[in-house]
Design a protein around this motif. Structure first.
Motif, mmCIF file in Angstrom:
data_model
loop_
_atom_site.group_PDB
_atom_site.id
_atom_site.type_symbol
_atom_site.label_atom_id
_atom_site.label_comp_id
_atom_site.label_asym_id
_atom_site.label_seq_id
_atom_site.Cartn_x
_atom_site.Cartn_y
_atom_site.Cartn_z
ATOM 1 N N PHE A 34 17.748 63.814 -52.163
ATOM 2 C CA PHE A 34 18.720 62.781 -52.659
ATOM 3 C C PHE A 34 18.596 61.481 -52.161
ATOM 4 C CE2 PHE A 34 21.484 66.465 -54.148
ATOM 5 C CZ PHE A 34 21.069 67.349 -53.286
ATOM 6 N N TYR A 36 21.575 58.397 -51.456
ATOM 7 C CA TYR A 36 22.840 57.934 -51.591
ATOM 8 C C TYR A 36 22.911 56.411 -51.142
ATOM 9 C CZ TYR A 36 24.762 62.582 -51.719
ATOM 10 O OH TYR A 36 25.504 63.983 -52.127
ATOM 11 N N GLN A 38 25.693 53.331 -49.746
ATOM 12 C CA GLN A 38 26.765 52.999 -48.993
ATOM 13 C C GLN A 38 27.068 51.649 -49.394
ATOM 14 O OE1 GLN A 38 27.223 53.718 -44.973
ATOM 15 N NE2 GLN A 38 29.317 54.246 -45.115
ATOM 16 N N GLY A 41 32.351 49.274 -46.187
ATOM 17 C CA GLY A 41 33.547 49.927 -46.286
ATOM 18 C C GLY A 41 33.899 50.850 -47.158
ATOM 19 N N GLU A 42 32.903 51.384 -47.724
ATOM 20 C CA GLU A 42 33.444 52.670 -48.489
ATOM 21 C C GLU A 42 32.389 53.930 -48.071
ATOM 22 O OE1 GLU A 42 33.461 49.937 -52.443
ATOM 23 O OE2 GLU A 42 32.406 51.721 -52.786
ATOM 24 N N GLY A 43 32.589 54.883 -48.744
ATOM 25 C CA GLY A 43 31.756 56.170 -48.425
ATOM 26 C C GLY A 43 30.505 56.104 -49.317
ATOM 27 N N LEU A 44 29.813 57.277 -49.071
ATOM 28 C CA LEU A 44 28.486 57.238 -49.829
ATOM 29 C C LEU A 44 28.655 57.668 -51.241
ATOM 30 C CD1 LEU A 44 28.060 57.777 -46.712
ATOM 31 C CD2 LEU A 44 25.642 58.833 -47.413
ATOM 32 N N LEU A 46 26.310 59.215 -54.505
ATOM 33 C CA LEU A 46 25.052 59.634 -55.171
ATOM 34 C C LEU A 46 24.452 58.974 -56.081
ATOM 35 C CD1 LEU A 46 22.872 62.017 -54.891
ATOM 36 C CD2 LEU A 46 23.992 62.870 -56.749
ATOM 37 N N PHE A 89 20.573 55.834 -48.168
ATOM 38 C CA PHE A 89 20.342 56.812 -47.313
ATOM 39 C C PHE A 89 19.403 57.836 -48.138
ATOM 40 C CE2 PHE A 89 22.741 55.984 -43.621
ATOM 41 C CZ PHE A 89 23.676 55.160 -44.141
ATOM 42 N N LEU A 102 23.879 68.195 -45.485
ATOM 43 C CA LEU A 102 22.800 67.275 -45.777
ATOM 44 C C LEU A 102 22.056 66.818 -44.419
ATOM 45 C CD1 LEU A 102 24.726 65.245 -48.503
ATOM 46 C CD2 LEU A 102 22.429 66.501 -48.995
ATOM 47 N N PHE A 104 20.144 63.603 -43.077
ATOM 48 C CA PHE A 104 20.053 62.086 -43.542
ATOM 49 C C PHE A 104 19.050 61.419 -42.669
ATOM 50 C CE2 PHE A 104 23.462 61.406 -46.445
ATOM 51 C CZ PHE A 104 24.241 62.286 -46.364
ATOM 52 N N GLY A 105 18.257 60.348 -43.291
ATOM 53 C CA GLY A 105 17.647 59.024 -42.801
ATOM 54 C C GLY A 105 18.879 58.451 -42.031
#
Lengths: 114, 115
Positions: A34, A36, A38, A41-44, A46, A89, A102, A104-105
């Motif tokens: 995947f 993602y 970001q 100030g926000e979430g991730l 896809l 990400f 998940l 993540f890098g």
């Protein structure tokens, strides 16, 4: 165990430049991959995904191809815009690896200048 | 359809206090995941829950941290006796299925600061 390595940022490009963000992985089993994104100030969210070798995920002009032979999933875009500035990400999930979450890098901060 | 909701968005606690972070998954989603994003590090998986069950807590610190997802109400991540090293952004994600090829939908996160 599983791990994801992606290029460190920040990456600074001019608008309309070509973008590549490298991502390589190690996994115990046969992972799904995947990207993602970001925004501040926000979430991730896809961006795209690929679930088997040679699959190409694409969305909003971004593409990435699942390369099993090189264990890579590099993100590309032909012409970036200022609105693409964000943190990207690379991630995998590998049911054969045991964990359900998940991996993540560390993220690549992309800055696009007008 | 509202997305994943987390509250509070920002939380300040003194060392030794308790922190409670809440997550309401998307409607119809019964699978919840918690992640922590420490400064200079990527996101790390903490715990995976279904309604009333902890399925995988392989990423949870062994002490002071607990999580629940009751039959009714939001999922709660609880940190007892917080320390400065707990300062981080905590993200919740939800999914309708337990499938590795399916997207997890993320909330906006709770930023915890321990003073």
């Amino acid at each position: 165990g599983n791990s994801v390595t992606q290029m460190e940022g920040p990456v600074t490009l001019s608008e309309e430049a070509f973008l590549t963000i490298n991502c390589t992985y190690t996994a115990t089993g046969y992972p799904s991959l995947f990207w993602y994104v970001q925004y501040p100030g926000e979430g991730l969210q896809l961006l795209l995904k690929a679930t088997k070798a040679d699959d190409k995920g694409s969305n909003k002009g971004f593409e990435a191809t699942y390369r099993k032979e090189t264990t890579s999933f590099h993100l590309e875009k032909g012409s970036v815009q200022v609105s693409d500035s964000a943190v990207y990400f690379c991630a995998l999930i590998d049911s054969g690896g045991g964990a359900d979450g998940l991996t993540f890098g560390k993220g690549t901060h992309l800055i696009i200048q007008p | 359809n509202a997305g994943v909701m987390q509250n509070p968005r920002h939380l300040v606690r003194r060392r030794g206090q308790e922190a409670r972070l809440r997550c309401s998954p998307m409607k119809g989603h019964s699978h919840v995941y918690w992640y922590r994003q420490l400064p200079e590090e990527g996101l790390k998986f903490m715990v995976y829950l279904q309604k009333e069950n902890i399925i995988d807590e392989s990423g949870m610190p062994k002490e002071r941290f607990s999580a629940e997802f009751p039959k009714e109400g939001p999922s709660i991540l609880r940190i007892q006796q917080v320390v400065r090293g707990d300062s981080a952004a905590y993200f919740c994600a939800s999914s309708p299925f337990r499938r590795e090829d399916y997207e997890q939908y993320f909330g906006p996160g709770t930023r915890l600061t321990v003073t």
